[in-house]
Design a protein around this motif. Structure first.
Motif, PDB file in Angstrom:
ATOM      1  N   GLU A   1       0.883  -1.173   0.000  1.00 27.54           N
ATOM      2  CA  GLU A   1       0.000   0.000   0.000  1.00 27.54           C
ATOM      3  C   GLU A   1       0.916   1.218   0.000  1.00 27.54           C
ATOM      4  N   LEU A   2       0.937   1.948  -1.127  1.00 31.47           N
ATOM      5  CA  LEU A   2       1.986   2.950  -1.325  1.00 31.47           C
ATOM      6  C   LEU A   2       1.410   4.355  -1.475  1.00 31.47           C
ATOM      7  N   GLY A   3       2.088   5.198  -2.224  1.00 34.61           N
ATOM      8  CA  GLY A   3       1.737   6.613  -2.282  1.00 34.61           C
ATOM      9  C   GLY A   3       0.524   6.916  -3.142  1.00 34.61           C
ATOM     10  N   GLY A   4       0.173   8.183  -3.180  1.00 39.83           N
ATOM     11  CA  GLY A   4      -0.966   8.616  -3.977  1.00 39.83           C
ATOM     12  C   GLY A   4      -0.872  10.086  -4.346  1.00 39.83           C
ATOM     13  N   LYS A   5      -1.644  10.458  -5.339  1.00 36.50           N
ATOM     14  CA  LYS A   5      -1.735  11.858  -5.755  1.00 36.50           C
ATOM     15  C   LYS A   5      -3.155  12.059  -6.270  1.00 36.50           C
ATOM     16  N   GLY A   6      -4.110  11.918  -5.348  1.00 36.38           N
ATOM     17  CA  GLY A   6      -5.513  11.845  -5.703  1.00 36.38           C
ATOM     18  C   GLY A   6      -6.049  13.091  -6.391  1.00 36.38           C
ATOM     19  N   ALA A   7      -6.852  12.856  -7.436  1.00 34.04           N
ATOM     20  CA  ALA A   7      -7.544  13.942  -8.133  1.00 34.04           C
ATOM     21  C   ALA A   7      -8.961  14.068  -7.584  1.00 34.04           C
ATOM     22  N   ASN A   8      -9.351  15.287  -7.275  1.00 30.95           N
ATOM     23  CA  ASN A   8     -10.707  15.588  -6.811  1.00 30.95           C
ATOM     24  C   ASN A   8     -11.393  16.382  -7.917  1.00 30.95           C
ATOM     25  N   ILE A   9     -12.213  15.700  -8.721  1.00 33.54           N
ATOM     26  CA  ILE A   9     -12.835  16.318  -9.893  1.00 33.54           C
ATOM     27  C   ILE A   9     -14.123  17.018  -9.481  1.00 33.54           C
ATOM     28  N   ILE A  10     -14.124  18.333  -9.574  1.00 35.07           N
ATOM     29  CA  ILE A  10     -15.293  19.122  -9.202  1.00 35.07           C
ATOM     30  C   ILE A  10     -15.946  19.647 -10.479  1.00 35.07           C
ATOM     31  N   PHE A  11     -17.055  19.011 -10.858  1.00 33.20           N
ATOM     32  CA  PHE A  11     -17.797  19.455 -12.042  1.00 33.20           C
ATOM     33  C   PHE A  11     -18.620  20.700 -11.705  1.00 33.20           C
ATOM     34  N   GLU A  12     -19.035  21.399 -12.730  1.00 34.21           N
ATOM     35  CA  GLU A  12     -19.752  22.652 -12.495  1.00 34.21           C
ATOM     36  C   GLU A  12     -21.074  22.442 -11.760  1.00 34.21           C
ATOM     37  N   ASP A  13     -21.632  21.232 -11.787  1.00 37.58           N
ATOM     38  CA  ASP A  13     -22.887  20.964 -11.086  1.00 37.58           C
ATOM     39  C   ASP A  13     -22.667  20.365  -9.698  1.00 37.58           C
ATOM     40  N   ALA A  14     -21.435  20.424  -9.189  1.00 32.90           N
ATOM     41  CA  ALA A  14     -21.161  19.912  -7.842  1.00 32.90           C
ATOM     42  C   ALA A  14     -21.901  20.732  -6.800  1.00 32.90           C
ATOM     43  N   ASP A  15     -22.139  20.127  -5.627  1.00 36.41           N
ATOM     44  CA  ASP A  15     -22.841  20.846  -4.568  1.00 36.41           C
ATOM     45  C   ASP A  15     -22.000  21.999  -4.047  1.00 36.41           C
ATOM     46  N   GLU A  16     -22.620  22.916  -3.350  1.00 39.54           N
ATOM     47  CA  GLU A  16     -21.950  24.169  -2.955  1.00 39.54           C
ATOM     48  C   GLU A  16     -20.848  23.960  -1.924  1.00 39.54           C
ATOM     49  N   LYS A  17     -20.841  22.817  -1.250  1.00 40.00           N
ATOM     50  CA  LYS A  17     -19.817  22.560  -0.235  1.00 40.00           C
ATOM     51  C   LYS A  17     -18.628  21.776  -0.780  1.00 40.00           C
ATOM     52  N   ALA A  18     -18.643  21.463  -2.062  1.00 40.83           N
ATOM     53  CA  ALA A  18     -17.642  20.558  -2.625  1.00 40.83           C
ATOM     54  C   ALA A  18     -16.214  21.084  -2.491  1.00 40.83           C
ATOM     55  N   VAL A  19     -16.009  22.367  -2.758  1.00 45.97           N
ATOM     56  CA  VAL A  19     -14.652  22.920  -2.727  1.00 45.97           C
ATOM     57  C   VAL A  19     -14.110  22.952  -1.304  1.00 45.97           C
TER      58      VAL A  19
ATOM     59  N   ILE B   1     -10.881  13.394 -16.975  1.00 41.27           N
ATOM     60  CA  ILE B   1     -10.441  12.004 -16.859  1.00 41.27           C
ATOM     61  C   ILE B   1      -8.978  11.875 -17.265  1.00 41.27           C
ATOM     62  N   ALA B   2      -8.603  12.543 -18.350  1.00 39.28           N
ATOM     63  CA  ALA B   2      -7.219  12.476 -18.823  1.00 39.28           C
ATOM     64  C   ALA B   2      -6.252  13.036 -17.795  1.00 39.28           C
ATOM     65  N   ILE B   3      -6.605  14.190 -17.196  1.00 41.02           N
ATOM     66  CA  ILE B   3      -5.729  14.793 -16.182  1.00 41.02           C
ATOM     67  C   ILE B   3      -5.650  13.902 -14.945  1.00 41.02           C
ATOM     68  N   ALA B   4      -6.777  13.400 -14.493  1.00 37.28           N
ATOM     69  CA  ALA B   4      -6.802  12.573 -13.291  1.00 37.28           C
ATOM     70  C   ALA B   4      -5.928  11.338 -13.441  1.00 37.28           C
ATOM     71  N   ASN B   5      -5.958  10.715 -14.621  1.00 36.79           N
ATOM     72  CA  ASN B   5      -5.201   9.484 -14.846  1.00 36.79           C
ATOM     73  C   ASN B   5      -3.743   9.726 -15.202  1.00 36.79           C
ATOM     74  N   ASP B   6      -3.372  10.970 -15.464  1.00 36.39           N
ATOM     75  CA  ASP B   6      -2.009  11.297 -15.866  1.00 36.39           C
ATOM     76  C   ASP B   6      -1.121  11.449 -14.631  1.00 36.39           C
ATOM     77  N   THR B   7      -0.832  10.323 -14.004  1.00 31.90           N
ATOM     78  CA  THR B   7      -0.031  10.274 -12.786  1.00 31.90           C
ATOM     79  C   THR B   7       0.493   8.856 -12.630  1.00 31.90           C
ATOM     80  N   PRO B   8       1.674   8.693 -12.019  1.00 34.21           N
ATOM     81  CA  PRO B   8       2.155   7.323 -11.773  1.00 34.21           C
ATOM     82  C   PRO B   8       1.364   6.609 -10.685  1.00 34.21           C
ATOM     83  N   TYR B   9       0.564   7.357  -9.925  1.00 31.98           N
ATOM     84  CA  TYR B   9      -0.190   6.786  -8.810  1.00 31.98           C
ATOM     85  C   TYR B   9      -1.611   6.411  -9.223  1.00 31.98           C
ATOM     86  N   GLY B  10      -2.268   5.657  -8.357  1.00 32.26           N
ATOM     87  CA  GLY B  10      -3.652   5.275  -8.611  1.00 32.26           C
ATOM     88  C   GLY B  10      -4.319   4.768  -7.354  1.00 32.26           C
TER      89      GLY B  10
END
Length: 475
Positions: free
Chosen positions: A246-264, A396-405
């Motif tokens: 169980e190793l490192g990470g660089k998680g992407a948090n994708i906030i779409f324009e229709d996300a709820d107001e508390k998302a950020v 999706i492309a940006i989120a997956n563009d990382t050595p981590y997962g």
């Protein structure tokens, strides 16, 4: 100052084979709070021998016996919860309220998850009318754990190993060993048979390497950096022992324009939690262009309002990072980020009013592109990088563009979109709209985030071998 030089081997606390003192530093004060000993080859060999000796009998105990043992461990663990919170807070700097509410309860949560999964688990099943499949404990396990969520990781490994019928040697992080030594006391009080659980303190180059290459160790379960995971895999290769990482990470948090107001705000707080020292932290915030400017302002305001202070103080705040080494690494990456992107909160140095301790300002960078250092390297501090995107495909492309997962996050009120994007993200976990993982969920990652799963049924199966036996009439 605490003196904790002994190791737990064969059901007893024993002195190290030779003196090798190591100071444990309180990251809130930079003062020595305890002295432990780092083990040597003789200590490692003794612990492995004790585990090997205990394996024959413990591996043949019944499921009911091991279930009762897990339930007793949970009872004792809960009774020592305040002691555990104080130990974790002291050794790695978690604020005391956070230690009570998150760090300690992570351990009890996972114990409960194993107990629930184990009740219905079947070790044997009829594959055909004349063939039986039998799941058996893999053997002696080396468990190597990090400092950032001590009981979360220790319990994920020991709980599964105990349920499976394995014996084990635990090497906790040498910079945060106090909680694991307390955990050894808990297992002793709960009646874990002598030799089933052993603890030797040491560093990665010493005890860690000795365990990884030991011929009498059947499996290594490691949580930590990708760099160390690669080294452990190489050390274990000569004996072809199983390695679960169980190793490192660089998680992407994708906030779409229709996300709820508390998302950020929710995403920023999650990034800063535990002073950013979580492998599954959402450290890359990907924001759809229509909400980008507002998101940058909100994330910056959240960082500026985040209180920072000593671990001993009550209340909601973040504490120091764990060590001088980590502090220096984070500062260097913040300085790199200031040359790459737009700093909108935090920055170099300690927060105002704190001139001692490994405190880092909650920091936010905007206008980050995914090829920047701060978007690719795991900083492991309270540092958030905000990246704009235009379309679903772009995100999706940006989120997956990382050595981590390890873990990615999706914020959208469109259920079809969430499901569609989740299927395409290359990570072991995807959390949506602030919903946490369920008890017993499989925790683990893709790519350089590792190759194993921990927790519940999936975690239990990591510690088992499967045997096929023919000529066995179906029952």
């Amino acid at each position: 100052m605490l003196e904790k030089r002994d190791f737990y081997i064969g059901g007893q606390w024993v002195a190290p084979a030779k003196a090798n003192d190591f100071e444990v530093i309180d990251p809130s004060t930079e003062e020595t709070c305890a002295v432990i000993s780092l083990g040597d080859t003789a200590d490692t060999d003794a612990a492995v021998a004790a585990a090997r000796k205990a394996f024959d009998s413990f591996s043949r105990t019944s499921k009911e016996e091991r279930l009762a043992l897990l339930e007793k461990i949970l009872d004792v663990y809960n009774a020592r919860a305040e002691d555990m919170a104080k130990a974790i807070s002291l050794e790695m700097g978690a604020p005391i309220d956070m230690a009570r509410q998150q760090q300690v309860t992570a351990g009890s949560w996972h114990l409960e998850g194993f107990i629930e999964a184990f009740r219905d688990f079947e070790f044997e099943s009829d594959y055909t009318a004349t063939e039986r499949s039998i799941r058996e404990p893999i053997g002696v396990c080396a468990l190597i754990t990090p400092w950032n969520w001590p009981m979360n990781q220790v319990v994920l490994k020991t709980g599964a190993a105990l349920a499976a019928g394995c014996t084990m040697v635990l090497k906790p992080s040498e910079i945060a060993p106090l909680s694991s030594m307390l955990y050894a006391e808990i297992l002793d009080e709960a009646g874990v048979p002598a030799g089933v659980f052993n603890l030797v303190n040491g560093d990665g180059a010493g005890v860690g390497s000795q365990l990884s290459s030991h011929p009498d160790v059947d499996m290594v379960s490691f949580t930590g950096s990708t760099r160390a995971g690669i080294a452990i895999s190489k050390a274990a290769a000569d004996s072809l022992k199983r390695v679960s990482l169980e190793l490192g990470g660089k998680g992407a948090n994708i906030i779409f324009e229709d996300a709820d107001e508390k998302a950020v705000k929710r995403g920023a707080l999650s990034c800063f939690n535990n002073s950013g020292q979580s492998c599954n932290a959402p450290t890359r915030m990907l924001v759809q262009r229509a909400r980008y400017d507002a998101a940058v302002e909100e994330a910056a305001a959240t960082a500026e309002k985040m209180a920072v202070g000593p671990a001993s103080e009550e209340g909601r705040h973040i504490g120091p990072v764990v060590s001088q080494t980590q502090y220096d690494k984070i500062q260097a990456l913040i300085e790199t980020g200031m040359g790459e992107a737009r700093l909108v909160a935090g920055g170099l140095g300690r927060p105002d009013g704190l001139n001692r301790g490994y405190y880092v300002k909650p920091t936010v960078f905007a206008d980050v592109s995914n090829d920047m250092t701060i978007a690719q390297e795991e900083i492991f501090g309270p540092v958030l990088s905000i990246i704009p995107f235009d379309s679903e495909e772009d995100a999706i492309a940006i989120a997956n563009d990382t050595p981590y997962g390890l873990t990615n996050y999706i914020q959208s009120q469109d259920e079809d979109k969430r499901r569609r994007v989740a299927r395409r993200l290359r990570s072991g976990m995807v959390q949506t709209n602030g919903q946490g993982l369920a008890k017993g969920s499989p925790f683990g990652g893709y790519k350089q985030s590792g190759n194993g799963r921990e927790g519940g049924l999936y975690g239990l199966e990591e510690f088992l071998e499967v045997k096929a036996v023919t000529g066995w009439a179906a029952e």
